[in-house]
Write a protein that holds these residues in place. Structure first.
Motif, PDB file in Angstrom:
ATOM      1  N   GLN B 326       0.861  -1.187   0.000  1.00 19.11           N
ATOM      2  CA  GLN B 326       0.000   0.000   0.000  1.00 19.11           C
ATOM      3  C   GLN B 326       0.891   1.228   0.000  1.00 19.11           C
ATOM      4  O   GLN B 326       2.086   1.134   0.252  1.00 19.11           O
ATOM      5  N   TYR B 328       2.065   5.012   1.290  1.00 19.98           N
ATOM      6  CA  TYR B 328       2.147   5.803   2.519  1.00 19.98           C
ATOM      7  C   TYR B 328       2.893   7.088   2.222  1.00 19.98           C
ATOM      8  O   TYR B 328       3.756   7.128   1.346  1.00 19.98           O
ATOM      9  N   ARG B 339      -1.087   6.193   5.711  1.00 20.77           N
ATOM     10  CA  ARG B 339      -1.498   5.441   4.528  1.00 20.77           C
ATOM     11  C   ARG B 339      -2.456   6.270   3.680  1.00 20.77           C
ATOM     12  O   ARG B 339      -3.360   6.920   4.208  1.00 20.77           O
ATOM     13  N   ILE B 340      -2.257   6.244   2.344  1.00 15.02           N
ATOM     14  CA  ILE B 340      -3.146   7.005   1.456  1.00 15.02           C
ATOM     15  C   ILE B 340      -3.933   6.124   0.492  1.00 15.02           C
ATOM     16  O   ILE B 340      -4.891   6.589  -0.124  1.00 15.02           O
ATOM     17  N   SER B 341      -3.529   4.851   0.303  1.00 13.52           N
ATOM     18  CA  SER B 341      -4.258   3.992  -0.653  1.00 13.52           C
ATOM     19  C   SER B 341      -5.201   3.073   0.111  1.00 13.52           C
ATOM     20  O   SER B 341      -4.793   2.377   1.034  1.00 13.52           O
ATOM     21  N   TYR B 347      -0.932  -1.684  -4.159  1.00 10.89           N
ATOM     22  CA  TYR B 347      -0.443  -0.446  -4.767  1.00 10.89           C
ATOM     23  C   TYR B 347       1.071  -0.380  -4.617  1.00 10.89           C
ATOM     24  O   TYR B 347       1.606  -0.691  -3.549  1.00 10.89           O
ATOM     25  N   ASP B 377      -3.734  12.985  -1.426  1.00 15.63           N
ATOM     26  CA  ASP B 377      -4.360  12.542  -0.173  1.00 15.63           C
ATOM     27  C   ASP B 377      -5.033  11.177  -0.355  1.00 15.63           C
ATOM     28  O   ASP B 377      -5.688  10.667   0.560  1.00 15.63           O
ATOM     29  N   GLY B 378      -4.889  10.580  -1.528  1.00 19.02           N
ATOM     30  CA  GLY B 378      -5.429   9.242  -1.767  1.00 19.02           C
ATOM     31  C   GLY B 378      -6.805   9.239  -2.398  1.00 19.02           C
ATOM     32  O   GLY B 378      -7.311   8.188  -2.791  1.00 19.02           O
ATOM     33  N   GLU B 381      -9.094   8.207  -7.019  1.00 21.19           N
ATOM     34  CA  GLU B 381      -8.279   7.242  -7.761  1.00 21.19           C
ATOM     35  C   GLU B 381      -8.874   6.974  -9.143  1.00 21.19           C
ATOM     36  O   GLU B 381     -10.081   6.786  -9.281  1.00 21.19           O
TER      37      GLU B 381
END
Lengths: 180, 446
Positions: B326, B328, B339-341, B347, B377-378, B381
């Motif tokens: 993931q 970060y 964490r952003i995802s 990811y 900031d995620g 997407e």
């Protein structure tokens, strides 16, 4: 535009060095020691190469590869040693302890189903798991090094589970005897 | 009519000179010739590049080649559609002759590039003007570039960059280079070399031979150095190469460890990489001048593939500390990662857009690989591509196009480089003479 003459000189020098030094023999992906001249040498990737010897000679690298078994396999994304892998490594450790002259490089590998950089770290984890296990079996830590190839050195080329299973591996590679 | 050079010549890198040409019309309203990239372009703007006129006898061939590269650059964006040059041969008779806008309009042209080239004493000069034939007005000022004879291709890219910038309002990206890994040989015996090319695959040169495995080259933001991973000494380690001198040195060497996944900071002085020790990979920053090393992560999980935000204050990286890979973010000086995802799947390989607005990444989900973008900031997407295997996005200098590696499956598995724009349109393969992977897009050249 700009050419890089010094870079080319360096490259030429490396090319010459590579000609004198056959690649390591042990992983089965570099021609099985083709071009090997029978002596010890430093490979083009900087890894030592060594004569295979006779597979029927129990102290030969060929015996280690073929009869002891030089590799163990992993599940997807895992670096945990299976029971089968531990059995192989117990035999490896016994052989390595009986043949203390060899240096050892443990190569960690991953299958192609991952990103390049993650797989480098994953290969390092796998190699390290094998290293730690061999140490618990009495192999001297000073003899051991690890290297990760990530997904860069597959032995099988199909894009299916049977190949990926064989590529998720750690290979114990013998190097120049420590005493020589 | 002869050209009067007016205004200051600006000295450019690579021996190229640029000069503004006087405007041929006295007034100009806000240009209606406009493409807004972020809205996605459904119908590409029809344009024409009139045959560039040779102003010296030796300029006939360069003039033709330059005009073709300008047209290829613009067509390659997917934002423009070229009107066949055969339809308008001879329509422009002199660089400063009045443009017959009505005839261009009749051909369906909206944007027209006129140009001329001269070769004098081994130097090439090229000049152009951009016209909005619907309003009959010139867009921006005419420009002239001059440089060594070998620089004709760069001059063509500069013309196209100027045209692109005037119509889109974005910076250009054609006069730029890409460092990548050229691959050859069977899948289980691949040989890899570092190679350099123009963004469009032209002007290929090799930076290393195939004697040692090389991975993940990265251009410095200044375009003067390359970071990459070399197995020259048997173990992967990060090396920095100076492009002008070819000199190379390993950075942050520590026996018994491996280093990989390097990336420059925006200022080119600090780098990030993954340091492996005892099987564990951590993200480290390293000051190339002082040799100071700072550990940014401390976790038994795999932490790797770091990249700076364009302001240099924040770092994005991937970690499998949650169980799967993931994304970060953390402060460049270290701290608690965030964490952003949060979407489905895994990811990896996050890279911050040079504009700072987006992070591009590789996503692995249900047996497929994707290149995607999300806000820093995620949120928001978007997946841009999908295939059996793709990875390693790299941003064009203007943050509007992404180059990445796509590899086909099976024994003949062939990696190649592709580009896609941030709306997910205009997927194209970059022509390379060998297999190619791990592209890093350098800055716009000065």
């Amino acid at each position: 535009m700009a050419i890089f003459p010094k870079a080319l000189l360096l490259v030429a020098a490396l090319g010459l060095a590579a000609c004198n030094n056959p690649d390591r023999y042990a992983d089965g992906d570099t021609g099985g020691g083709a071009g090997f001249d029978g002596g010890w040498g430093t490979g083009s990737d900087g890894i030592d190469s060594a004569p295979l010897g006779d597979v029927n000679n129990p102290t030969s690298p060929a015996f280690f590869q073929a009869r002891v078994g030089d590799r163990v396999f992993f599940l997807v994304d895992q670096s945990v040693l299976s029971a089968e892998a531990r059995d192989t490594l117990v035999l490896q450790a016994r052989w390595l302890n009986e043949n203390p002259a060899y240096g050892i490089v443990i190569e960690g590998h991953a299958d192609e189903r991952g990103t390049r950089e993650y797989n480098l770290s994953l290969g390092a984890r796998r190699a390290s798991a094998v290293q730690e296990f061999l140490i618990t079996q009495g192999v001297a830590p000073a003899r051991l090094r690890t290297v990760s190839y990530g997904k860069e050195r597959p032995v099988e080329v199909c894009s299916d589970d049977p190949c990926w299973t064989k590529n998720r591996r750690a290979v114990t590679v013998l190097t120049r005897p420590a005493s020589s | 009519m002869s050209l009067t050079r007016r205004g200051a010549f600006a000295a450019l890198g690579g021996g190229l000179l640029a000069a503004a040409l006087p405007r041929t019309l006295s007034a100009q309203s806000a240009p209606p010739l406009r493409i807004t990239i972020t809205e996605g372009v459904m119908a590409p703007m029809p344009f024409a590049v009139a045959a560039f006129l040779p102003e010296t006898a030796a300029a006939a061939e360069p003039a033709e080649r330059i005009a073709r590269v300008v047209a290829a650059d613009l067509s390659g964006t997917g934002l423009f559609r070229e009107i066949d040059p055969a339809a308008h041969r001879g329509l422009v008779t002199g660089f400063e002759a009045p443009v017959e806008h009505a005839r261009w309009r009749a051909l369906g042209v909206q944007a027209l590039v006129t140009g001329a080239a001269a070769v004098t004493g081994g130097r090439v000069s090229v000049k152009f003007r951009l016209w909005d034939v619907l309003t009959g007005q010139e867009v921006g000022q005419g420009l002239q570039f001059s440089g060594g004879a070998e620089a004709w291709r760069r001059m063509a890219h500069k013309v196209a960059d100027a045209v692109y910038a005037r119509i889109t309002g974005e910076g250009g990206y054609f006069d730029s280079r890409v460092v990548f890994v050229a691959e050859s040989g069977l899948k289980n015996a691949r040989r890899k070399r570092l190679a350099l090319m123009d963004y469009d695959g032209a002007s290929l040169s090799y930076l290393t031979d195939a004697s040692a495995l090389v991975l993940s080259p990265r251009f410095s933001p200044q375009g003067d150095r390359i970071l990459y991973v070399s197995y020259e000494r048997g173990f992967p380690r990060v090396v920095v190469m100076d492009l002008a001198t070819g000199s190379r040195r390993a950075v942050a060497e520590q026996p018994g460890t491996m280093t990989f996944a390097p990336r420059f900071a925006p200022d080119g002085n600090t780098i990030l990489f993954a340091l492996e020790q005892g099987g564990n990979s951590e993200v480290v920053s390293f000051d190339l001048r002082s040799g100071t090393r700072t550990r940014l992560t401390e976790h038994p999980a795999i932490d790797t593939a770091p990249a700076f935000a364009p302001d240099g204050a924040t770092v994005v990286f991937e970690s499998d500390r949650s169980g799967t890979q993931q994304l970060y973010v953390t402060a460049a000086g270290g701290g608690e990662p965030r964490r952003i995802s949060f979407g489905e799947g895994r990811y990896a390989t996050p890279v911050w857009s040079p504009r700072g607005d987006l992070v591009a990444f590789t996503k692995q989900h249900q047996g497929r690989f994707h290149i995607g973008v999300m806000r820093a900031d995620g949120s928001a997407e978007r997946l841009l591509t999908a295939s059996f295997l793709e990875e390693g996005p790299s941003w064009a200098p203007n943050g509007r196009v992404i180059m990445f590696t796509r590899e086909t499956a099976g024994e003949g598995g062939a990696p190649g480089l592709f580009t896609v724009d941030i709306t997910g349109r205009n997927l194209r393969q970059v022509p390379t003479e060998t297999f190619a992977s791990d592209a890093s897009w350098g800055p716009l050249l000065a």
